[in-house]
Design a protein around this motif. Structure first.
Motif, mmCIF file in Angstrom:
data_model
loop_
_atom_site.group_PDB
_atom_site.id
_atom_site.type_symbol
_atom_site.label_atom_id
_atom_site.label_comp_id
_atom_site.label_asym_id
_atom_site.label_seq_id
_atom_site.Cartn_x
_atom_site.Cartn_y
_atom_site.Cartn_z
ATOM 1 N N VAL A 150 0.833 -1.197 0.000
ATOM 2 C CA VAL A 150 0.000 0.000 0.000
ATOM 3 C C VAL A 150 0.869 1.248 0.000
ATOM 4 C CG1 VAL A 150 -1.635 1.343 1.376
ATOM 5 C CG2 VAL A 150 -1.979 -1.112 1.082
ATOM 6 N N ARG A 151 1.951 1.236 0.814
ATOM 7 C CA ARG A 151 2.813 2.397 0.898
ATOM 8 C C ARG A 151 3.552 2.653 -0.412
ATOM 9 N NH1 ARG A 151 5.606 2.097 6.939
ATOM 10 N NH2 ARG A 151 3.742 2.687 8.104
ATOM 11 N N ALA A 152 3.828 1.572 -1.167
ATOM 12 C CA ALA A 152 4.555 1.735 -2.415
ATOM 13 C C ALA A 152 3.676 2.302 -3.520
ATOM 14 C CB ALA A 152 5.140 0.393 -2.855
ATOM 15 N N GLU A 153 2.372 2.293 -3.326
ATOM 16 C CA GLU A 153 1.435 2.782 -4.331
ATOM 17 C C GLU A 153 1.476 4.306 -4.385
ATOM 18 O OE1 GLU A 153 -3.332 2.152 -5.194
ATOM 19 O OE2 GLU A 153 -2.596 2.254 -3.144
ATOM 20 N N ALA A 154 1.622 4.862 -5.593
ATOM 21 C CA ALA A 154 1.647 6.312 -5.740
ATOM 22 C C ALA A 154 0.302 6.909 -5.338
ATOM 23 C CB ALA A 154 1.985 6.696 -7.177
ATOM 24 N N VAL A 155 0.338 8.097 -4.803
ATOM 25 C CA VAL A 155 -0.892 8.755 -4.344
ATOM 26 C C VAL A 155 -1.935 8.812 -5.449
ATOM 27 C CG1 VAL A 155 -1.864 10.961 -3.582
ATOM 28 C CG2 VAL A 155 0.282 10.141 -2.584
ATOM 29 N N ILE A 156 -1.562 9.263 -6.636
ATOM 30 C CA ILE A 156 -2.541 9.526 -7.686
ATOM 31 C C ILE A 156 -3.218 8.254 -8.188
ATOM 32 C CG2 ILE A 156 -0.914 9.403 -9.607
ATOM 33 C CD1 ILE A 156 -3.912 11.841 -9.084
ATOM 34 N N THR A 157 -2.581 7.085 -8.025
ATOM 35 C CA THR A 157 -3.194 5.852 -8.507
ATOM 36 C C THR A 157 -4.450 5.479 -7.722
ATOM 37 O OG1 THR A 157 -1.788 4.488 -7.079
ATOM 38 C CG2 THR A 157 -0.970 4.962 -9.300
ATOM 39 N N ARG A 158 -4.674 6.125 -6.597
ATOM 40 C CA ARG A 158 -5.863 5.848 -5.794
ATOM 41 C C ARG A 158 -7.098 6.607 -6.274
ATOM 42 N NH1 ARG A 158 -4.168 5.517 0.586
ATOM 43 N NH2 ARG A 158 -2.656 3.822 0.386
ATOM 44 N N TYR A 159 -6.917 7.504 -7.262
ATOM 45 C CA TYR A 159 -8.000 8.414 -7.636
ATOM 46 C C TYR A 159 -8.214 8.428 -9.145
ATOM 47 C CZ TYR A 159 -7.107 9.790 -2.865
ATOM 48 O OH TYR A 159 -6.929 9.750 -1.502
ATOM 49 N N ARG A 160 -9.425 8.832 -9.537
ATOM 50 C CA ARG A 160 -9.788 8.887 -10.955
ATOM 51 C C ARG A 160 -9.827 10.313 -11.486
ATOM 52 N NH1 ARG A 160 -14.786 7.688 -11.686
ATOM 53 N NH2 ARG A 160 -14.498 7.376 -13.926
ATOM 54 N N GLY A 161 -9.687 11.299 -10.596
ATOM 55 C CA GLY A 161 -9.705 12.690 -11.027
ATOM 56 C C GLY A 161 -9.010 13.574 -10.004
ATOM 57 N N LEU A 162 -8.439 14.689 -10.488
ATOM 58 C CA LEU A 162 -7.680 15.595 -9.631
ATOM 59 C C LEU A 162 -8.217 17.012 -9.783
ATOM 60 C CD1 LEU A 162 -5.151 16.160 -7.821
ATOM 61 C CD2 LEU A 162 -3.872 16.519 -9.954
ATOM 62 N N ILE A 163 -8.510 17.659 -8.645
ATOM 63 C CA ILE A 163 -8.849 19.081 -8.602
ATOM 64 C C ILE A 163 -7.626 19.805 -8.055
ATOM 65 C CG2 ILE A 163 -10.365 20.844 -7.627
ATOM 66 C CD1 ILE A 163 -12.514 18.674 -7.332
ATOM 67 N N CYS A 164 -7.075 20.729 -8.826
ATOM 68 C CA CYS A 164 -5.785 21.321 -8.483
ATOM 69 C C CYS A 164 -5.885 22.844 -8.411
ATOM 70 C CB CYS A 164 -4.751 20.913 -9.530
ATOM 71 S SG CYS A 164 -3.045 21.257 -9.068
ATOM 72 N N ASP A 165 -5.317 23.412 -7.365
ATOM 73 C CA ASP A 165 -5.184 24.859 -7.259
ATOM 74 C C ASP A 165 -4.073 25.310 -8.209
ATOM 75 O OD1 ASP A 165 -5.753 27.405 -6.057
ATOM 76 O OD2 ASP A 165 -3.879 27.197 -4.947
ATOM 77 N N LEU A 166 -3.929 26.612 -8.372
ATOM 78 C CA LEU A 166 -2.952 27.134 -9.330
ATOM 79 C C LEU A 166 -1.794 27.864 -8.651
ATOM 80 C CD1 LEU A 166 -5.398 28.345 -12.117
ATOM 81 C CD2 LEU A 166 -3.693 26.530 -12.315
ATOM 82 N N ASP A 167 -2.033 29.083 -8.175
ATOM 83 C CA ASP A 167 -0.946 29.886 -7.618
ATOM 84 C C ASP A 167 -0.394 29.247 -6.355
ATOM 85 O OD1 ASP A 167 0.774 32.015 -6.808
ATOM 86 O OD2 ASP A 167 -0.492 33.399 -7.912
ATOM 87 N N GLY A 168 0.911 28.995 -6.350
ATOM 88 C CA GLY A 168 1.562 28.338 -5.227
ATOM 89 C C GLY A 168 1.646 26.832 -5.384
ATOM 90 N N LEU A 208 -15.130 16.626 -13.885
ATOM 91 C CA LEU A 208 -14.366 15.382 -13.887
ATOM 92 C C LEU A 208 -15.260 14.164 -14.101
ATOM 93 C CD1 LEU A 208 -12.015 16.052 -10.824
ATOM 94 C CD2 LEU A 208 -11.308 15.953 -13.229
ATOM 95 N N GLY A 209 -16.503 14.248 -13.607
ATOM 96 C CA GLY A 209 -17.392 13.100 -13.669
ATOM 97 C C GLY A 209 -17.026 12.022 -12.670
ATOM 98 N N THR A 210 -16.477 12.432 -11.528
ATOM 99 C CA THR A 210 -16.021 11.473 -10.530
ATOM 100 C C THR A 210 -16.857 11.546 -9.260
ATOM 101 O OG1 THR A 210 -14.397 13.112 -9.758
ATOM 102 C CG2 THR A 210 -13.639 11.449 -11.322
ATOM 103 N N ASP A 211 -16.884 10.441 -8.532
ATOM 104 C CA ASP A 211 -17.524 10.412 -7.225
ATOM 105 C C ASP A 211 -16.554 10.964 -6.183
ATOM 106 O OD1 ASP A 211 -19.832 9.201 -8.262
ATOM 107 O OD2 ASP A 211 -18.956 7.190 -8.051
ATOM 108 N N GLN A 212 -17.074 11.278 -4.997
ATOM 109 C CA GLN A 212 -16.230 11.850 -3.949
ATOM 110 C C GLN A 212 -15.021 10.980 -3.597
ATOM 111 O OE1 GLN A 212 -19.734 12.432 -1.411
ATOM 112 N NE2 GLN A 212 -19.044 14.532 -1.043
ATOM 113 N N PRO A 213 -15.192 9.670 -3.376
ATOM 114 C CA PRO A 213 -14.016 8.869 -2.982
ATOM 115 C C PRO A 213 -12.941 8.769 -4.061
ATOM 116 C CG PRO A 213 -16.076 7.714 -2.480
ATOM 117 C CD PRO A 213 -16.426 8.854 -3.376
ATOM 118 N N ASP A 214 -13.313 9.073 -5.318
ATOM 119 C CA ASP A 214 -12.377 8.945 -6.431
ATOM 120 C C ASP A 214 -11.720 10.270 -6.809
ATOM 121 O OD1 ASP A 214 -13.045 6.229 -6.704
ATOM 122 O OD2 ASP A 214 -14.802 6.755 -7.910
ATOM 123 N N THR A 215 -11.920 11.303 -6.006
ATOM 124 C CA THR A 215 -11.455 12.642 -6.354
ATOM 125 C C THR A 215 -10.459 13.142 -5.316
ATOM 126 O OG1 THR A 215 -13.665 13.076 -7.251
ATOM 127 C CG2 THR A 215 -12.185 14.965 -6.991
#
Length: 365
Positions: free
Chosen positions: A10-28, A216-223
Motif C-alpha cells: 500500500v505504501r509503495a502505491e503512488a498517491v494519484i493511482t488511488r483516484y480517478r480525477g484531480l482538482i488542483c489549485d494554481l498559484d503556489g 471530472l465526472g467522478t464520485d467523492q471517494p475517487d477525487t
C-alpha cells in the motif's frame, strides 16, 4: 500475504493511482506569478498521460478560463485532459439555477465575471451601464480596477433585495511583490453600508469543488484535491468530502500545518506536486491515547531513520496528537524552519511566515 507485505504494498502505491480525477489549485501549486513551481508541470503532464483528468479550480475570478489556459500552455502544460473552473463560473452557475435566462445581473470585478455570466445565459451589466434597469442579483469579485462607486452600488443593490453573490472572501492575493488584500477586504467594505450578507461560492465553500467534480465526472471517494492553502483548499476539500494533498510550495508552511485544527488537516502532504507520484503515506487521524513524543522545546522529535516522507508524516501526526490531547506545541516559526531544513523542505523565496488565517470575517457565515 502477510500484514507486513500488505502494508508495504500500500505504501509503495503512488498517491494519484488511488483516484480517478484531480482538482488542483494554481498559484503556489503549479506556478508562482509567471514562473512554474519546480516539478509541477512535468508531474501533471505525467498524471494526464496516465489517463487521470485534471480540473484547475481557482478562486481568482478576474481572469477568464481561456486566459488561465493560455497561461498554462505557456508554462508547458499539455492541455489534453485538463480544464479550468473559476469562482466566477461557480457564481454564474449558482445564479443560472435560480434566475430566468437573460436576467440582468450586475457584474463587479475583472472581465472574467461578465464573460461567465454571459456563458451561463444571463445578461451582465456593469455599474456604469445600469441606468434604470432593475437587476435581481449582483456578483462581486476581485478586480484591480474596482472603484468606490462600484462597491457602493453593490451595497445599494444588496440592501434593496438583490441577491448578492461574492466569488470569494480570500484574505489575501499573492502578487509578484508579496501578499495584497483579497476580495474579503472589498466585501468587508460593502458590509459597512448594508445589513445584507453575501452568498459565497469560492473556496472553502463547496460550490467550486462541486462544479469541478462535475467536470471530472467522478464520485467523492475517487477525487483528490491538491492545494497550498489550509484555509481555502484543504478546509474546502474536507467540507466537500474529498481527500486532499497539501503542498509546501506556496502560501503555507510546515508551521501552519502542524498547528492546524482538524477541519484544515489534509490527507497527504508533500514538498510539491511531485508528491502525486510518490508512495501514499496518509496522515491518518491519531487515536486519543497516541503517545505524542515532544521534546523540551514542545516540538515533535524528528526521527533519525527513514526517508523524509515518513519522517515528515511522523512529525505531523505527533504534533496533531499533542494538540488534540490539549498539549502545547511550539508555535515559533524559526524553530519549525529548522525542522523543515532537517526534512529537506526548501523554502520558496517569496514565502512569508505567520500565514495562518485570522479569525473568519462575518462574510464567511
Amino acid at each position: 500475504m502477510t500484514d507486513e507485505t500488505t502494508t508495504t504494498s500500500v505504501r509503495a502505491e503512488a498517491v494519484i493511482t488511488r483516484y480517478r480525477g484531480l482538482i488542483c489549485d494554481l498559484d503556489g501549486v503549479l506556478y508562482r506569478s509567471a514562473t512554474a513551481v519546480p516539478h509541477a508541470v512535468q508531474t501533471l503532464n505525467r498524471v494526464t498521460a496516465q489517463g487521470v483528468p485534471v480540473v484547475f479550480a481557482t478562486n481568482n475570478a478576474s481572469r477568464s478560463p481561456q486566459d488561465v489556459g493560455d497561461h498554462l500552455r505557456r508554462l508547458g502544460l499539455t492541455q489534453q485532459g485538463c480544464s479550468v473552473v473559476t469562482s466566477s463560473q461557480a457564481a454564474a452557475a449558482h445564479l443560472a439555477q435560480r434566475l430566468a435566462p437573460g436576467t440582468p445581473v450586475c457584474a463587479v470585478g475583472g472581465p472574467g465575471v461578465a464573460q461567465t455570466l454571459t456563458e451561463a445565459g444571463l445578461t451582465p451589466l456593469r455599474v456604469a451601464d445600469l441606468g434604470d434597469t432593475p437587476v435581481q442579483a449582483v456578483v462581486q469579485a476581485l478586480g484591480t480596477d474596482v472603484t468606490w462607486s462600484e462597491l457602493a452600488a453593490v451595497g445599494h443593490l444588496a440592501e434593496a433585495g438583490a441577491t448578492w453573490v461574492a466569488t470569494t472572501i480570500d484574505l489575501t492575493l499573492p502578487t509578484p511583490y508579496g501578499q495584497a488584500p483579497g476580495n474579503d477586504a472589498l466585501v468587508a467594505l460593502v458590509q459597512t453600508s448594508t445589513s445584507a450578507q453575501p452568498h459565497v461560492v469560492g473556496k472553502p465553500q463547496t460550490a467550486l469543488f462541486d462544479l469541478a467534480r462535475s467536470r471530472l465526472g467522478t464520485d467523492q471517494p475517487d477525487t483528490l484535491v491538491c492545494g497550498d492553502r489550509l484555509d481555502t483548499d484543504i478546509e474546502g476539500a474536507n467540507a466537500a468530502g474529498l481527500d486532499s494533498l497539501f503542498v509546501l510550495s506556496g502560501a503555507c508552511r510546515l508551521w501552519d500545518l502542524a498547528l492546524a485544527e482538524r477541519p484544515a488537516r489534509p490527507t497527504y502532504v508533500a514538498a510539491d506536486l511531485s508528491g502525486l507520484l510518490a508512495p501514499a503515506l496518509p496522515l491518518h487521524p491519531t487515536p486519543p491515547d497516541h503517545p505524542a513524543e515532544l521534546g523540551p522545546d514542545a516540538l515533535p522529535r524528528v526521527p533519525s531513520a527513514g526517508d523524509n516522507s515518513k519522517r515528515l508524516q511522523s512529525v505531523l501526526t505527533t504534533a496533531w496528537a499533542a494538540r488534540d490531547n490539549g498539549r502545547h506545541v511550539c508555535d515559533h516559526a524559526d524553530l519549525w524552519e529548522r525542522i523543515e531544513r532537517q526534512l529537506g523542505l526548501a523554502q520558496p523565496e517569496h514565502t512569508t511566515h505567520h500565514t495562518r488565517p485570522s479569525a473568519p470575517s462575518k462574510a464567511r457565515h
